[in-house]
Write a protein that holds these residues in place. Structure first.
Motif, mmCIF file in Angstrom:
data_model
loop_
_atom_site.group_PDB
_atom_site.id
_atom_site.type_symbol
_atom_site.label_atom_id
_atom_site.label_comp_id
_atom_site.label_asym_id
_atom_site.label_seq_id
_atom_site.Cartn_x
_atom_site.Cartn_y
_atom_site.Cartn_z
ATOM 1 N N GLY A 160 -16.459 11.930 1.536
ATOM 2 C CA GLY A 160 -16.716 11.197 0.489
ATOM 3 C C GLY A 160 -15.560 10.020 0.139
ATOM 4 O O GLY A 160 -14.651 9.955 1.097
ATOM 5 N N PRO A 161 -15.712 9.132 -0.762
ATOM 6 C CA PRO A 161 -14.951 8.005 -0.817
ATOM 7 C C PRO A 161 -13.423 8.305 -1.631
ATOM 8 O O PRO A 161 -13.404 9.003 -2.586
ATOM 9 N N VAL A 162 -12.579 7.651 -1.192
ATOM 10 C CA VAL A 162 -11.110 7.604 -1.989
ATOM 11 C C VAL A 162 -10.390 6.280 -2.162
ATOM 12 O O VAL A 162 -10.864 5.305 -1.407
ATOM 13 N N VAL A 163 -9.988 6.129 -3.425
ATOM 14 C CA VAL A 163 -9.611 4.715 -4.027
ATOM 15 C C VAL A 163 -8.177 4.678 -4.104
ATOM 16 O O VAL A 163 -7.616 5.814 -4.935
ATOM 17 N N LEU A 164 -7.463 3.925 -3.616
ATOM 18 C CA LEU A 164 -5.955 3.727 -3.661
ATOM 19 C C LEU A 164 -5.549 2.381 -4.243
ATOM 20 O O LEU A 164 -6.067 1.235 -3.733
ATOM 21 N N ALA A 165 -5.277 2.173 -5.361
ATOM 22 C CA ALA A 165 -4.626 1.041 -5.882
ATOM 23 C C ALA A 165 -3.345 0.674 -5.511
ATOM 24 O O ALA A 165 -2.297 1.433 -5.410
ATOM 25 N N LEU A 166 -2.941 -0.710 -5.139
ATOM 26 C CA LEU A 166 -1.668 -1.163 -4.727
ATOM 27 C C LEU A 166 -1.073 -2.078 -5.562
ATOM 28 O O LEU A 166 -1.401 -3.215 -5.135
ATOM 29 N N PRO A 167 -0.081 -1.579 -6.190
ATOM 30 C CA PRO A 167 0.614 -2.898 -7.040
ATOM 31 C C PRO A 167 1.389 -3.804 -6.198
ATOM 32 O O PRO A 167 1.764 -3.556 -5.108
ATOM 33 N N GLU A 168 1.114 -5.123 -6.486
ATOM 34 C CA GLU A 168 1.699 -6.353 -5.748
ATOM 35 C C GLU A 168 2.873 -6.055 -5.058
ATOM 36 O O GLU A 168 3.190 -6.480 -4.191
ATOM 37 N N ASP A 169 3.723 -5.711 -6.178
ATOM 38 C CA ASP A 169 5.105 -5.980 -5.996
ATOM 39 C C ASP A 169 5.430 -4.636 -5.261
ATOM 40 O O ASP A 169 6.606 -4.637 -4.617
ATOM 41 N N MET A 170 4.962 -3.652 -5.321
ATOM 42 C CA MET A 170 5.082 -2.360 -4.390
ATOM 43 C C MET A 170 4.807 -2.799 -2.840
ATOM 44 O O MET A 170 5.529 -2.288 -2.113
ATOM 45 N N LEU A 171 3.874 -3.870 -2.692
ATOM 46 C CA LEU A 171 3.616 -4.003 -1.411
ATOM 47 C C LEU A 171 4.780 -4.862 -0.576
ATOM 48 O O LEU A 171 4.751 -4.978 0.432
ATOM 49 N N THR A 172 5.509 -5.656 -1.576
ATOM 50 C CA THR A 172 6.376 -6.398 -0.934
ATOM 51 C C THR A 172 7.849 -5.970 -1.082
ATOM 52 O O THR A 172 8.785 -6.005 -0.247
ATOM 53 N N ALA A 173 8.065 -4.537 -1.756
ATOM 54 C CA ALA A 173 9.291 -3.909 -1.735
ATOM 55 C C ALA A 173 9.511 -3.019 -0.193
ATOM 56 O O ALA A 173 8.600 -2.815 0.260
ATOM 57 N N THR A 174 10.716 -2.770 0.012
ATOM 58 C CA THR A 174 10.895 -2.079 1.004
ATOM 59 C C THR A 174 11.281 -0.758 0.796
ATOM 60 O O THR A 174 11.821 -0.171 -0.030
ATOM 61 N N ALA A 175 11.138 0.175 2.108
ATOM 62 C CA ALA A 175 11.550 1.629 1.852
ATOM 63 C C ALA A 175 11.988 2.019 3.555
ATOM 64 O O ALA A 175 11.168 1.441 4.420
ATOM 65 N N ASP A 176 12.751 2.895 3.515
ATOM 66 C CA ASP A 176 12.924 3.495 4.885
ATOM 67 C C ASP A 176 12.318 4.848 4.868
ATOM 68 O O ASP A 176 13.003 5.911 4.179
ATOM 69 N N VAL A 177 11.272 5.109 5.401
ATOM 70 C CA VAL A 177 10.541 6.358 4.977
ATOM 71 C C VAL A 177 9.904 6.751 6.721
ATOM 72 O O VAL A 177 9.127 5.689 7.155
ATOM 73 N N PRO A 178 9.655 7.980 7.148
ATOM 74 C CA PRO A 178 9.244 8.254 8.096
ATOM 75 C C PRO A 178 7.663 8.309 7.949
ATOM 76 O O PRO A 178 6.972 8.343 6.898
#
Length: 562
Positions: A160-178
């Motif tokens: 079935g379908p899954v929905v994920l919302a992506l805040p605009e500023d979260m997408l431009t923030a950085t992270a060091d993650v595996p």
């Protein structure tokens, strides 16, 4: 300074996860709320093909069709507010059709939440009833984790379908993650005791009947179940709009258990003493409004096989519920020793004869005989041709007279969504450019997503669209005449010249007014090498394959006069 080799923006992390999970195609309508994702997709353009659509409903339908066709989650990106609400139709279709799909929605910045900011919607609440899971990613460091969870949820159990919302500023923030690893599909296997119980019930049966449907099938599962049906000489029907789950040329295929079911076939379902339902939910359309199978306990001994444990016993109480994925069940069923089928062999052969008799087109009003057109296509098209359609009475001719010979040669919404056929055809041609892809649409259906013909032109995807034009919302008109004869309102349509409109898009376009004109027009459409549209002018009285609109009205008037 410490070097962070894995330091990325949220948009880059997200696209990296898509690559890891094997995404090769995505559909979108661009929006400023997820520009960082679009920028990351630019860097991934040699790995992930991005098809830009003209409306979010079309984009979501394309993603749903991709998921249905491939078994992998279809990917769709849309912007917040209007973009997400437009896309919801594809999510609903994916939910009712058990299709794996991921919808990513750009969202307002985190510091603007709960202010009713520009186009702000709480998508976790909005989509909760429409999908398997809806969530918002607020921390870029959690993108690998939550995207992995989304893929796993989309394909596990009942897809079935899954929905994920992506805040605009979260997408431009950085992270060091595996990164996470690629997803793995998890579905239950049938137990040995359940399989033996099923075989024991079939061994004692006098009038068994099988219905296949739902999602989660593979080509191998279809082949395995067909072998099981042949070994036990079971008559097999396909649930609503799932006709490609059994080769219609197979000696055990006996028809479409859907809208307008043929009376002899309906009677066989009612009279069955063992009803084996594999994958289908037994919804309203497959059960003729819940009349073919009694509620809540069927008089048939119901063996219900479904990948979603929550579905077993939800509407009908089965005599034997089996929680299993379609590939797992079909392989196990094929391995079972066949039972003695001599008691019902003649009935299966008779059911097959009755089905074959329904393939002879019945005449309809007017100069264009739609049944003969479909019969011609049945003979002309290769077995791997893909037919798509939306919703409307025109689909009854396709479902009745065409024979689907290959797995995933039919893409149609069991949700009954209009406007599905054209975007589904675009997706199908993108996945299988070597196969003929035909979209059927009514005149009302076409104008709901017909603008995606421009997408087909832009991406050089030569689909063929067949618009059946009778100048009205035909299904609703039929119901009006049946329930309120002569009191029709709100169902007439004044249409454009569809062929001219197609040519304006840069596609090949022709108008067909007689049966004899169809074949040469179709061959010219194929030869054009471009997206093409054939407008079929159908007499308004031709409302179903078996009964005209005037007869429906007259019958209703006579009934009220008694």
């Amino acid at each position: 300074m410490t070097q962070h080799s894995n330091l990325r923006t949220g948009g880059q992390i997200l696209v990296d996860q898509l690559k890891i999970h094997g995404v090769d195609l995505a559909f979108c309508v661009p929006g400023e709320s997820y520009l960082a994702v679009l920028d990351a997709l630019y860097d991934a353009r040699n790995t992930i093909r991005l098809i830009t659509c003209r409306q979010e409903g079309g984009a979501a339908n394309m993603a749903e069709a991709y998921g249905k066709l491939t078994g992998k989650p279809g990917i769709c990106f849309v912007t917040r507010g209007p973009g997400a609400t437009n896309a919801s139709i594809g999510v609903h279709t994916a939910f009712q059709d058990s299709t794996p799909m991921l919808l990513f929605i750009g969202q307002v910045a985190r510091d603007q939440a709960e202010r009713e900011a520009f186009q702000e919607v709480d998508f976790t609440r909005m989509f909760a009833p429409l999908c398997k899971w809806a969530a918002q990613i607020n921390d870029p460091a959690r993108i690998p984790e939550l995207v992995s969870q989304a893929f796993h949820r989309a394909v596990a159990g009942r897809p079935g379908p899954v929905v994920l919302a992506l805040p605009e500023d979260m997408l431009t923030a950085t992270a060091d993650v595996p990164d996470a690893g690629p997803y793995k599909t998890v579905r239950p296997h049938p137990g040995a005791a359940d399989l033996e119980a099923m075989r024991a019930r079939l061994a004692k049966a006098e009038r068994p009947f099988a219905i296949v449907g739902g999602g989660g099938w593979t080509a191998q599962a279809v082949a395995d179940f067909a072998a099981f049906a042949a070994a036990n000489d079971l008559p097999v029907g396909a649930s609503f709009r799932c006709q490609d789950l059994m080769d219609n040329g197979h000696k055990n295929y006996v028809g479409h258990v859907g809208i307008g079911i043929d009376p002899p076939l309906a009677q066989r379902v009612k009279n069955a003493d063992v009803l084996l339902v594999v994958g289908a939910r037994l919804g309203e359309m497959t059960t003729s409004g819940y009349t073919l199978v009694d509620l809540p306990v069927p008089k048939q001994a119901l063996i219900h096989v479904h990948a979603g444990a929550e579905e077993l016993g939800r509407v009908y109480q089965p005599a034997l519920p089996i929680n299993a994925g379609m590939p797992q069940f079909a392989a196990a069923a094929r391995a079972l020793a066949p039972v003695d089928s001599t008691r019902w062999a003649a009935a299966t052969a008779k059911a097959r004869e009755e089905y074959l008799a329904t393939l002879k087109p019945l005449a309809n009003a007017g100069r264009l005989q739609l049944g003969e057109v479909i019969a011609w296509l049945r003979a002309r098209l290769p077995p791997d041709a893909i037919l798509t359609n939306g919703a409307g009475n025109y689909t009854a001719w396709v479902h009745r007279y065409y024979q689907f010979r290959r797995f995933r040669s039919a893409l149609a919404p069991t949700s009954g969504a209009m406007g599905y056929g054209v975007p589904a055809a675009v997706a199908a041609k993108a996945v299988h450019p070597d196969r003929i892809v035909i979209a059927f649409a009514g005149d009302g259906c076409y104008l709901m997503n017909g603008q995606e013909l421009a997408t087909a032109v832009q991406d050089a995807l030569p689909i063929i669209v067949i618009v059946v034009n009778n100048g009205m919302y035909g299904t609703i008109r039929m119901h009006q005449e049946r329930e309120y004869p002569t009191r029709t309102i709100g169902t007439d349509l004044v249409n454009p010249d569809f062929a001219a409109l197609a040519r304006a898009h840069g596609a090949h376009g022709e108008t067909v007014e007689t049966t004899a004109d169809f074949a040469p027009a179709f061959e010219r459409a194929i030869a054009s090498g471009k997206p093409a549209l054939l407008e079929l002018r159908l007499d308004p009285d031709a409302i179903t394959p078996r009964m005209g609109l005037g007869q429906i009205r007259d019958n209703a008037l006579k009934s009220r006069a008694r």
